[in-house]
Scaffold this motif. Structure first.
Motif, PDB file in Angstrom:
ATOM      1  N   ARG A 196       7.225  -1.543  -9.042  1.00  0.00           N
ATOM      2  CA  ARG A 196       6.298  -2.323  -9.869  1.00  0.00           C
ATOM      3  C   ARG A 196       5.902  -3.613  -9.143  1.00  0.00           C
ATOM      4  O   ARG A 196       4.749  -4.005  -9.144  1.00  0.00           O
ATOM      5  CB  ARG A 196       6.971  -2.654 -11.186  1.00  0.00           C
ATOM      6  N   GLU A 203       0.827  -1.203   0.000  1.00  0.00           N
ATOM      7  CA  GLU A 203       0.000   0.000   0.000  1.00  0.00           C
ATOM      8  C   GLU A 203       0.867   1.262   0.000  1.00  0.00           C
ATOM      9  O   GLU A 203       0.483   2.272  -0.574  1.00  0.00           O
ATOM     10  CB  GLU A 203      -0.916   0.012   1.230  1.00  0.00           C
ATOM     11  N   ARG A 204       2.032   1.180   0.613  1.00  0.00           N
ATOM     12  CA  ARG A 204       2.901   2.356   0.717  1.00  0.00           C
ATOM     13  C   ARG A 204       3.785   2.564  -0.502  1.00  0.00           C
ATOM     14  O   ARG A 204       4.102   3.702  -0.844  1.00  0.00           O
ATOM     15  CB  ARG A 204       3.770   2.248   1.973  1.00  0.00           C
ATOM     16  N   VAL A 205       4.229   1.495  -1.144  1.00  0.00           N
ATOM     17  CA  VAL A 205       5.200   1.631  -2.243  1.00  0.00           C
ATOM     18  C   VAL A 205       4.591   1.362  -3.614  1.00  0.00           C
ATOM     19  O   VAL A 205       5.317   1.222  -4.588  1.00  0.00           O
ATOM     20  CB  VAL A 205       6.424   0.707  -2.026  1.00  0.00           C
ATOM     21  N   ARG A 206       3.288   1.308  -3.699  1.00  0.00           N
ATOM     22  CA  ARG A 206       2.652   0.925  -4.961  1.00  0.00           C
ATOM     23  C   ARG A 206       2.968   1.875  -6.107  1.00  0.00           C
ATOM     24  O   ARG A 206       2.942   1.480  -7.260  1.00  0.00           O
ATOM     25  CB  ARG A 206       1.148   0.788  -4.777  1.00  0.00           C
ATOM     26  N   HIS A 207       3.300   3.134  -5.813  1.00  0.00           N
ATOM     27  CA  HIS A 207       3.614   4.085  -6.875  1.00  0.00           C
ATOM     28  C   HIS A 207       5.113   4.129  -7.189  1.00  0.00           C
ATOM     29  O   HIS A 207       5.501   4.693  -8.204  1.00  0.00           O
ATOM     30  CB  HIS A 207       3.129   5.486  -6.501  1.00  0.00           C
ATOM     31  N   GLN A 208       5.944   3.535  -6.316  1.00  0.00           N
ATOM     32  CA  GLN A 208       7.386   3.565  -6.536  1.00  0.00           C
ATOM     33  C   GLN A 208       7.931   2.264  -7.110  1.00  0.00           C
ATOM     34  O   GLN A 208       8.910   2.277  -7.848  1.00  0.00           O
ATOM     35  CB  GLN A 208       8.120   3.865  -5.230  1.00  0.00           C
TER      36      GLN A 208
END
Length: 127
Positions: free
Chosen positions: A87, A80-85
């Motif tokens: 893949r 949930e925390r790294v989903r944009h950083q």
């Protein structure tokens, strides 16, 4: 030697895991404090090895087993925390960090060493 990308991802995961243990996984850490001392990431970023330190220092293996049993929950919170950083969220492996114990053991070994004073050199041997 880790690449800059591995180091960067490792630092991000270390920061996020620290926040997860403080906020989202308090039920897993009731009665003890967890510190993530280091995170090492494999070159393909598929596995993250997190090294943990516990306070109080007793029952470390029991605490580690509790965390390992809940790895899926922790990985989900990390996703949930790294989903944009990232893949792909790396698989998490948790280990006890024993560097402090190792350093204390080495300090004790050095403290116990008995080093005799240097012998004075004979002045007759000089030419």
């Amino acid at each position: 030697m880790e690449s800059k990308r591995q180091q960067k991802v490792g630092r991000q995961i270390q920061k996020d895991l620290g926040e997860i243990f403080q906020k989202d996984a308090q039920h897993l850490t009731s009665g003890f404090f967890v510190t993530i001392t280091a995170v090492r990431v494999t070159p393909d970023l598929s596995i993250a090895r997190a090294y943990l330190s516990f306070l109080p220092d007793r029952n470390k293996t029991i605490h580690l087993e509790t965390i390992r049993e809940n790895t899926r929950f922790i990985r989900q919170k990390l996703a949930e925390r790294v989903r944009h950083q990232l893949r792909i969220v790396p698989h998490l492996q948790f280990y006890i960090d024993d560097t402090a114990e190792y350093a204390a053991k080495m300090d004790q070994l050095f403290a116990d060493l008995v080093i005799p004073p240097a012998q004075p050199e004979d002045e007759e041997d000089t030419h």
